[in-house]
Write a protein that holds these residues in place. Structure first.
Motif, PDB file in Angstrom:
ATOM      1  N   LEU A   1      39.969  39.206  35.480  1.00 27.51           N
ATOM      2  CA  LEU A   1      39.610  40.067  36.510  1.00 27.51           C
ATOM      3  C   LEU A   1      39.536  41.923  36.497  1.00 27.51           C
ATOM      4  O   LEU A   1      38.688  42.693  37.340  1.00 27.51           O
ATOM      5  CB  LEU A   1      40.998  39.627  37.832  1.00 27.51           C
ATOM      6  CG  LEU A   1      40.395  37.978  38.111  1.00 27.51           C
ATOM      7  CD1 LEU A   1      41.475  38.037  39.504  1.00 27.51           C
ATOM      8  CD2 LEU A   1      39.167  37.843  38.753  1.00 27.51           C
TER       9      LEU A   1
ATOM     10  N   ARG B   1      34.262  38.816  35.679  1.00 24.64           N
ATOM     11  CA  ARG B   1      35.294  39.096  36.716  1.00 24.64           C
ATOM     12  C   ARG B   1      34.665  37.372  37.646  1.00 24.64           C
ATOM     13  O   ARG B   1      35.018  37.031  38.253  1.00 24.64           O
ATOM     14  CB  ARG B   1      34.782  40.697  38.231  1.00 24.64           C
ATOM     15  CG  ARG B   1      35.505  41.175  36.602  1.00 24.64           C
ATOM     16  CD  ARG B   1      36.184  42.568  37.990  1.00 24.64           C
ATOM     17  NE  ARG B   1      34.554  42.855  38.538  1.00 24.64           N
ATOM     18  CZ  ARG B   1      33.626  43.973  38.410  1.00 24.64           C
ATOM     19  NH1 ARG B   1      34.170  44.880  37.296  1.00 24.64           N
ATOM     20  NH2 ARG B   1      32.799  44.152  39.284  1.00 24.64           N
TER      21      ARG B   1
ATOM     22  N   VAL C   1      36.491  34.733  38.903  1.00 18.50           N
ATOM     23  CA  VAL C   1      36.793  33.798  40.084  1.00 18.50           C
ATOM     24  C   VAL C   1      37.035  32.472  40.408  1.00 18.50           C
ATOM     25  O   VAL C   1      36.941  31.511  40.849  1.00 18.50           O
ATOM     26  CB  VAL C   1      36.526  34.848  41.096  1.00 18.50           C
ATOM     27  CG1 VAL C   1      36.175  34.156  42.347  1.00 18.50           C
ATOM     28  CG2 VAL C   1      36.668  36.507  41.035  1.00 18.50           C
ATOM     29  N   GLU C   2      35.754  32.160  39.383  1.00 23.51           N
ATOM     30  CA  GLU C   2      34.712  30.514  39.621  1.00 23.51           C
ATOM     31  C   GLU C   2      36.187  29.362  39.246  1.00 23.51           C
ATOM     32  O   GLU C   2      36.653  28.921  39.176  1.00 23.51           O
ATOM     33  CB  GLU C   2      33.964  30.600  38.930  1.00 23.51           C
ATOM     34  CG  GLU C   2      33.572  29.270  39.165  1.00 23.51           C
ATOM     35  CD  GLU C   2      31.938  29.181  38.677  1.00 23.51           C
ATOM     36  OE1 GLU C   2      31.614  27.447  38.666  1.00 23.51           O
ATOM     37  OE2 GLU C   2      31.146  30.431  37.650  1.00 23.51           O
TER      38      GLU C   2
ATOM     39  N   THR D   1      40.913  40.152  45.709  1.00 27.52           N
ATOM     40  CA  THR D   1      40.568  39.101  45.369  1.00 27.52           C
ATOM     41  C   THR D   1      41.196  38.049  45.626  1.00 27.52           C
ATOM     42  O   THR D   1      40.919  36.788  45.783  1.00 27.52           O
ATOM     43  CB  THR D   1      40.407  39.868  43.560  1.00 27.52           C
ATOM     44  OG1 THR D   1      39.432  41.137  44.019  1.00 27.52           O
ATOM     45  CG2 THR D   1      39.604  38.588  42.771  1.00 27.52           C
TER      46      THR D   1
ATOM     47  N   ARG E   1      41.737  36.570  48.641  1.00 29.53           N
ATOM     48  CA  ARG E   1      40.876  36.063  49.261  1.00 29.53           C
ATOM     49  C   ARG E   1      40.349  34.537  48.607  1.00 29.53           C
ATOM     50  O   ARG E   1      40.265  33.733  48.826  1.00 29.53           O
ATOM     51  CB  ARG E   1      38.800  36.376  48.812  1.00 29.53           C
ATOM     52  CG  ARG E   1      38.981  38.061  49.557  1.00 29.53           C
ATOM     53  CD  ARG E   1      37.365  38.557  49.155  1.00 29.53           C
ATOM     54  NE  ARG E   1      36.887  38.794  47.785  1.00 29.53           N
ATOM     55  CZ  ARG E   1      37.328  39.977  47.299  1.00 29.53           C
ATOM     56  NH1 ARG E   1      37.880  40.790  47.999  1.00 29.53           N
ATOM     57  NH2 ARG E   1      36.719  39.894  45.950  1.00 29.53           N
ATOM     58  N   ILE E   2      41.125  34.500  47.519  1.00 24.39           N
ATOM     59  CA  ILE E   2      40.789  33.717  47.119  1.00 24.39           C
ATOM     60  C   ILE E   2      41.555  32.090  47.540  1.00 24.39           C
ATOM     61  O   ILE E   2      41.493  30.974  47.169  1.00 24.39           O
ATOM     62  CB  ILE E   2      41.196  33.667  45.572  1.00 24.39           C
ATOM     63  CG1 ILE E   2      40.432  33.940  44.465  1.00 24.39           C
ATOM     64  CG2 ILE E   2      41.244  31.820  44.189  1.00 24.39           C
ATOM     65  CD1 ILE E   2      40.731  34.442  42.727  1.00 24.39           C
TER      66      ILE E   2
END
Length: 814
Positions: A159, A167, A171-172, A202, A205-206
């Motif tokens: 990240l 990045r 995230v995926e 980030t 959001r995840i």
């Protein structure tokens, strides 16, 4: 009408009527499904199917991903043979992967074609059981890779990469990790460095994508002792957007013993969440004061401990129970169902997925709330009682039945800030009864008796005695017995309010013989015999009656009544009234009831059967059954003679009260518990006779207990203190039995001697002459047994004889 608030099985009642027509249709449907699967595999493909299969075969497919895609597409059009062929090639390719097999399996589980694995599994399961196992391997390998801590930690490191595509890939991977990514995301939220603001956004959001799925894992982590991570956990709970998590942060926000960063983070989250709500909907005004926090936490704990707080099982009764030994498997793996919970493991610092009974899951939730409430310092008796109730429930979930837990451990779990006190335990007892926590109620009652060696003896206070007397009305045999035992030990001599009820409970518990009895009620004696024979196949001892009244009294006569079968057209009273009486058992547990519908009970329009369904549809523990041969015995194949379908009785009983009623291990445990209570009840009754209790009504129960080896010693001891002629005669007869094992006959001789010493010789002259007559011509074993009885009688009469003048002195003279 009395009934359980949470039935053990949640199938609709209409499916409980297992008439032969439904059973035959089920068996026929299963056979038809298998036949259709075989026909589909052998049937020629239609033009459209042939075109798709030809298209799949037109290009060479060698990679596992391509082979899986072909198998899925073939399964989608119903080409069984083609799908089986492609899946077989996939299996061969994976076998040739060598050390790369785990990675290849995980790649398949993350491939686009993986969404069709379920369809392939359903299609190929009847023909290729190995395909089912391979599908499970693929799914498990993908799950394990997504959960890999090293992979998730590497994703967090990426990240910080300056490249957007890296990045995005990171995230995926974190999103794929689902809740297992939380241990690497929470530390990001604890950082206050300005340079880490982007990473924090980030991470939020995840976690926000997880939503409600993040709630339970984070609460489990917050319930641990990992205080250093609590600030990040509070932030993660806020980021998830999960509802109803405010109370979890109340204690961290106001308990002064916690680190400042924990209090600050929890308070900030509470203020932030409060600001998002409209004033009318705000459950908390930012950070509450201690009194408000105590009230809110106590109310929540009260709801969690109630029947509504019991989590729903992840799967219900999925299939009929054909084999009682497999009852748990048919119910999804547990006799009460299972709940999968992520539980924080502080050693591995990851979440362990555990399948646990709903009661265990509720105990974990309650323990977290109780810890927070105890940390605040409850001042209200109601709050303290809920805390101790949660602690006791957690102990019983881990240790088993309350009567198997040492009283010292129960008192430790029930100890508050001032240690163990009887007054607080009485409040816990009332709370347990109110919430339907029967094991906890039994444990609280068992913890109340003071030590027997207390000097001077300690008696229960009047208000404690009243609380226990109220508990005697609970429709649960374990709770009734625990309360009666405590009152018998520590309430003092009778009479007092409820003393007769204490004696009734102990007398009923003493009727247990460690068997499962079934009351069979039908007006036709031939049908009664047929039903009794059928029920005996499953380990029940049948009791045959012909009226509803006899069924009610027979069910109440013994603690071993485990089942009642009542004819739908029973009279004096009717079936519905009989069930009502059975559900109002004054002593012991409410037995399940099977209402037997005869083949000719229904008329042309089905009105009688419809009325039965309407009458019993809302009654827990009752189901309608037929009495065809297939109910108790397996259905045989007419051609081969093999079992075509299992007997339907276990499934019908499981529908009425849950799989525990048919599981052999659970039934054996219940019999053992009843027998243990019966043994203890006989001992208590013998002790009570020395403390002013009139236990003469126990004579018949003690005489009947002589037939059970486990109850023999306490039974003869009770007969010895009764002072009844029939009790002494029974002891004499037992002492004369040469066929008894030495240990049992020795106990009988000792009890007979105690009875004669305490009450004199109560045998009539005819009985004495018959003993002497048996002694004279008998062979050695019988002569010795009769001689032991005569020795006791002779010793009892010796002090009352006159000494002859010429008798030698009792002691030597100088």
């Amino acid at each position: 009408m009395a009934g359980s608030p949470r039935p053990a099985s949640r199938r609709p009642f209409g499916r409980g009527l297992r008439v032969a027509l439904v059973a035959a249709a089920t068996v026929a449907a299963a056979a038809l499904a298998r036949a259709r699967a075989d026909e589909a595999a052998d049937a020629p493909l239609d033009p459209l199917q042939r075109a798709v299969v030809d298209s799949l075969q037109s290009a060479p497919r060698t990679t596992p991903e391509a082979l899986l895609e072909a198998a899925v597409r073939a399964a989608d059009i119903g080409a069984v043979a083609a799908a089986s062929d492609w899946f077989g090639k996939l299996s061969e390719a994976l076998d040739g992967a060598g050390d790369r097999r785990p990675e290849a399996l995980a790649d398949l589980g993350d491939s686009p074609a993986a969404e069709g694995l379920g369809r392939v599994e359903r299609l190929l399961a009847p023909r290729a059981p190995a395909a089912v196992e391979l599908v499970r391997e693929i799914r498990q390998a993908a799950r394990d890779r997504r959960r890999d801590p090293d992979r998730l930690a590497a994703a967090v490191a990426e990240l910080r990469s300056p490249h957007p595509e890296e990045r995005a890939a990171a995230v995926e991977r974190l999103v794929q990790g689902h809740v297992d990514a939380l241990p690497v995301l929470v530390p990001l939220l604890q950082s206050a460095a300005p340079a880490e603001a982007g990473l924090r956004d980030t991470a939020r959001r995840i976690i926000g994508m997880l939503g409600e799925d993040a709630r339970q894992p984070l609460l489990s982590w917050l319930a641990s002792d990992d205080v250093d991570s609590w600030p990040g956990i509070c932030e993660a709970l806020d980021a998830s957007g999960a509802a109803d998590v405010d109370l979890a942060m109340v204690a961290p926000a106001i308990v002064g013993d916690l680190p400042a960063d924990v209090r600050q983070a929890a308070a900030e989250v509470l203020r932030r969440r409060a600001d998002r709500r409209a004033a009318a909907d705000r459950p908390l005004q930012a950070v509450p004061d201690r009194a408000t926090a105590e009230r809110l936490l106590a109310d929540r704990l009260d709801r969690v401990l109630s029947p509504e707080g019991l989590p729903e099982p992840d799967c219900l009764l999925l299939e009929p129970i054909r084999d009682p030994a497999q009852a748990a498997a048919a119910f999804g793996g547990g006799l009460e169902g299972l709940v999968e919970r992520p539980v924080w493991n502080p050693t591995t610092r990851r979440f362990d997925r555990r399948s646990m009974p709903p009661r265990t899951a509720r105990a974990f939730d309650a323990a977290h709330l109780a810890r927070d409430l105890a940390a605040i310092g409850p001042r209200e008796p109601r709050s303290l009682a809920r805390v101790l109730l949660a602690q006791e429930e957690r102990l019983l979930v881990e240790r088993g039945a309350a009567l198997d837990v040492p009283p010292a451990d129960l008192r430790k779990a029930l100890a508050g800030p001032d240690g163990f006190t009887a007054d607080v335990t009485a409040d816990v007892l009332d709370a347990a009864v109110t919430h339907g926590l029967w094991e906890a109620a039994a444990g609280a009652a068992a913890a109340l008796p003071p030590p027997r060696d207390a000097d001077p003896p300690v008696r229960l206070a009047p208000h404690l005695r009243k609380a226990l007397v109220r508990t005697l009305e609970v429709p649960n045999s374990a709770v009734q017995f625990a309360a009666a035992r405590t009152l018998a030990l520590a309430a003092g001599p009778p009479p007092f309010a409820g003393s007769s009820r204490v004696l009734d409970v102990l007398l009923h518990a003493a009727t247990a013989r460690g068997v499962d009895r079934a009351v069979v009620a039908h007006p036709d004696s031939a049908v009664v015999d047929a039903l009794a024979t059928g029920i005996s196949r499953f380990g029940y001892e049948p009791v045959r009656v012909s009226t509803g009244r006899e069924a009610v009294f027979s069910a109440r006569a013994t603690a071993d009544t485990a089942l009642v079968m009542v004819a739908a057209r029973i009279n004096t009273p009717s079936a519905y009234e009989t069930v009502q009486y059975l559900q109002r058992q004054p002593l012991g547990d409410v037995p399940p009831v099977l209402v037997v519908v005869d083949p000719l009970d229904d008329d042309a329009r089905g009105r009688f059967l419809s009325r039965l369904i309407a009458d019993f549809s809302g009654v827990h523990g009752v189901t309608l059954v037929d009495r065809l041969d297939s109910f108790f015995a397996p259905t045989l194949d007419a051609r081969t003679g093999d079992d075509a379908a299992a007997a339907r009785f276990p499934d019908a009983l499981a529908q009425a009260v849950g799989p525990r009623s048919v599981d052999p291990a659970a039934r054996a445990a219940a019999r053992s518990q009843r027998l243990a209570r019966g043994r203890e009840a006989l001992r208590l009754l013998a002790d009570m006779s020395q403390r002013g209790w009139d236990v003469r009504p126990a004579s018949a129960t003690a005489l009947d207990a002589l037939s059970t080896a486990e109850l023999y010693a306490p039974a003869v001891r009770l007969l010895a203190v009764l002072g009844r002629p029939e009790a002494q005669a029974a002891l004499a007869a037992e002492a004369e039995r040469a066929d008894l094992p030495d240990g049992l006959r020795g106990a009988a001789v000792e009890a007979f001697a105690a009875s004669v010493a305490g009450h004199g010789v109560l045998l009539d002259c005819g009985h004495l002459r018959s003993i002497a007559a048996r002694y004279n011509p008998a062979h050695a074993p019988s002569r010795a047994a009769s001689g032991d009885v005569l020795d006791v009688l002779e010793a009892a009469g010796r002090p009352h004889r006159l000494t002859p003048r010429d008798a030698p002195p009792p002691r030597p003279t100088p």
